[in-house]
Design an enzyme around this catalytic site. Structure first.
Site, PDB file in Angstrom:
ATOM      1  N   ASP A  67     -55.607 -39.791   6.128  1.00 43.07           N
ATOM      2  CA  ASP A  67     -57.105 -39.349   5.808  1.00 43.07           C
ATOM      3  C   ASP A  67     -57.769 -38.412   7.031  1.00 43.07           C
ATOM      4  O   ASP A  67     -56.748 -37.833   8.037  1.00 43.07           O
ATOM      5  CB  ASP A  67     -58.003 -40.690   5.870  1.00 43.07           C
ATOM      6  CG  ASP A  67     -59.164 -40.518   4.652  1.00 43.07           C
ATOM      7  OD1 ASP A  67     -60.012 -39.877   5.127  1.00 43.07           O
ATOM      8  OD2 ASP A  67     -59.094 -41.255   3.602  1.00 43.07           O
ATOM      9  N   HIS A 282     -64.771 -40.690   6.807  1.00 43.12           N
ATOM     10  CA  HIS A 282     -64.314 -41.080   5.436  1.00 43.12           C
ATOM     11  C   HIS A 282     -63.104 -42.103   5.597  1.00 43.12           C
ATOM     12  O   HIS A 282     -62.708 -42.837   4.861  1.00 43.12           O
ATOM     13  CB  HIS A 282     -63.663 -39.455   4.997  1.00 43.12           C
ATOM     14  CG  HIS A 282     -63.289 -39.656   3.452  1.00 43.12           C
ATOM     15  ND1 HIS A 282     -61.832 -39.853   3.417  1.00 43.12           N
ATOM     16  CD2 HIS A 282     -63.719 -39.578   2.514  1.00 43.12           C
ATOM     17  CE1 HIS A 282     -61.734 -39.901   2.040  1.00 43.12           C
ATOM     18  NE2 HIS A 282     -63.140 -39.450   1.556  1.00 43.12           N
ATOM     19  N   SER A 451     -62.201 -41.050  -3.616  1.00 42.17           N
ATOM     20  CA  SER A 451     -61.705 -41.557  -2.353  1.00 42.17           C
ATOM     21  C   SER A 451     -61.757 -43.256  -2.047  1.00 42.17           C
ATOM     22  O   SER A 451     -61.157 -43.949  -1.133  1.00 42.17           O
ATOM     23  CB  SER A 451     -62.416 -40.990  -1.235  1.00 42.17           C
ATOM     24  OG  SER A 451     -62.078 -39.447  -1.106  1.00 42.17           O
TER      25      SER A 451
END
Length: 537
Positions: A67, A282, A451
């Site tokens: 990621d 994220h 996600s």
């Protein structure tokens, strides 16, 4: 992140909206709840722990989060981070001789000796930049026969880039104007965080004031002003500013920071050991969904209770490079990961072949890859979304799950408005709307996207492999797909991102191979019936 329907009174920017709300008692853990017991379409994780796993032993499984970065020191993650015990932290040596110096919690493939990449271009931008010199003096009239196909591709890509850049500039200008108008109204109201009643009582002086008032009143029916401003105004401005100045900018290229040769796909030993990087929002959120500490009475509850999170940084704020994706997969495999979560994707690919080879390598080493389907509300059976398995062998596909995003209600809104779908390319759906999880600074936040759905499934895969360690990656995928809660009704979604776009109604079974939402309780019951299971009771 996809954005649908933002401030339609003034501009056509995207914002995920019309999302069902949840009771406060459930909102921080809804993805783990049970449809029958809690009236929320989670994956029944808590039910599984209570009824199936209590008192059973498990083995620790490494789950790689490939990621944009993971904050290893987060209060809800620090206990469950993977630690490379073969390395001596901070000694500047490659103690385990794996080619990566001081890789204590993982590796950063988009870092260099002094810093790490934050913003990057889109793959589309890089492809146009690569080919514009080649075709600088080429026209339809003089193009060589051997170059006609490549020239046609270049023209289409250049047109797409120009279109996206023009839209981003327009949206940035519109949002900038809206922000200025909103700030002026707030100043007239005289409160830093006005309520919906404050806006209702406000007396507009101009037409712009009135339009701002109408938009904000509608939005404050779902959010506080502070959340609305941060998530829609500030983040919206940042999003389009990134697009204009970085993602779609042909003159921007940060790769010199890394110091590698980006065109040398055989190069593997580059980067640094900073698994957080400059923006770990994220990846930290993803990691928490998978395995946030279930024992510390802090924050949230991850899906899996006995996994270690390996941070593999390979995605910037922009499109990931295929070289980094491939090397990230190989690093995770070679260092013991049994599940890899990949919450990223893009519309173009520079070198799909090297990613395909890495996928095959992972499959050959019995590693399961879980990938987000993407957030463009498109059918990825027919539209490109990379990586994909359209040209891969069955063995590789058997160790690869693609995940769409669902919401909390078992009704026509079940498909998240933004989620990609595909009868042949998407395997399952999982919760991906307003998922509350870890973010940098030992904080927590709701985020939306496939996600967030992908790590729900990666967490489930890690849970199964932890309690049933003799099951293969292919078997774990088969179990997850076979054990879904089937959805036997239609769902609705907009045909396009335009405000007021027509909605269509389709059977949920048309959206993915399994026709359902993953279910931890069902999956663990099914896993217990497979031969080769090895769980000490």
């Amino acid at each position: 992140m996809n954005r649908s329907r933002i401030f339609s009174a003034l501009l056509s920017v995207a914002l995920i909206s019309a999302i069902p709300t949840l009771a406060n008692a459930q909102k921080t853990n809804w993805q783990n709840l049970d449809l029958k017991t809690d009236s929320t379409f989670g994956i029944s994780t808590e039910k599984a722990y209570k009824e199936l796993l209590k008192g059973k032993k498990s083995v620790k499984v490494i789950v790689a989060v490939n990621d944009g970065g993971v904050e290893a020191t987060h209060e809800d993650l620090k206990r469950i981070m993977w630690v490379n015990t073969k390395e001596i932290a901070g000694n500047g040596k490659d103690d385990d001789k794996n080619g990566y110096i001081d890789d204590i919690n993982g590796w950063n493939f988009i870092g260099g000796p002094k810093e790490s990449i934050n913003f990057e271009t889109l793959e589309l931008t890089r492809l146009v930049r690569r080919d514009q010199d080649r075709f600088a003096n080429t026209t339809d009239a003089n193009v060589a026969e051997k170059d006609k196909k490549d020239f046609a591709v270049f023209k289409a890509e250049r047109a797409d880039l120009e279109k996206q850049l023009a839209e981003a500039k327009e949206n940035l200008a519109g949002l900038t104007g809206f922000k200025a108008a909103l700030d002026a109204v707030v100043k007239k109201i005289g409160k830093q965080n006005p309520t919906i009643e404050d806006f209702k009582n406000f007396k507009p002086v101009t037409d712009v004031d009135a339009r701002v008032q109408g938009v904000v009143i509608e939005e404050l029916g779902k959010n506080s002003f502070k959340d609305f401003y941060e998530e829609q105004i500030t983040e919206g401005f940042d999003y389009y500013n990134r697009q204009v100045n970085y993602n779609l900018n042909l003159d921007y290229d940060p790769r010199a920071i890394v110091g590698d040769d980006p065109n040398n796909v055989n190069e593997k030993f580059y980067g640094n050991n900073d698994v957080a990087g400059p923006d770990a929002m994220h990846g930290t959120h993803v990691a928490g969904i998978i395995a946030a500490d279930r024992t510390n009475k802090l924050g949230i509850l991850g899906v899996a209770d006995n996994v270690a999170i390996m941070g593999v940084r390979c995605t910037p704020n922009g499109d990931e490079r295929d070289k980094d994706v491939a090397n990230g997969i190989r690093y995770a495999v070679d260092n013991g990961a049994k599940v890899i979560n990949m919450s990223f994707g893009k519309a173009y690919s520079w070198n799909k072949a090297i990613v395909n080879e890495a996928m095959k390598y992972a499959a050959s080493k019995d590693v399961l890859i879980v990938q987000a389907a993407g957030n463009e509300n498109k059918n990825i059976d027919v539209e490109n979304n990379f990586p994909n398995h359209k040209d891969l062998d069955e063995k590789t596909i058997a160790s690869w799950i693609t995940v769409g995003a669902s919401g909390p209600k078992d009704d026509a809104t079940l498909k998240a408005s933004f989620s990609n779908y595909g009868k042949t390319q998407v395997d399952v759906f999982a919760p991906g709307v307003k998922i509350y999880s870890t973010v940098p600074g030992s904080k927590y936040k709701n985020l939306d996207g496939t996600s967030m759905a992908s790590p729900v499934v990666a967490g489930l895969a890690g849970l199964i492999r932890s309690y049933y360690p003799k099951l293969s990656a292919a078997q774990v995928k088969e179990i997850i797909v076979k054990s879904v809660t089937k959805v036997n009704h239609n769902v609705e979604y907009a045909k396009s991102e335009e405000p007021g776009a027509e909605k269509i109604s389709v059977p949920f079974s048309d959206l993915c191979i399994s026709g359902g939402i993953v279910n931890a309780y069902n999956a663990l019951k099914l896993a217990a019936t497979y031969s080769g299971k090895a769980v000490a009771k």
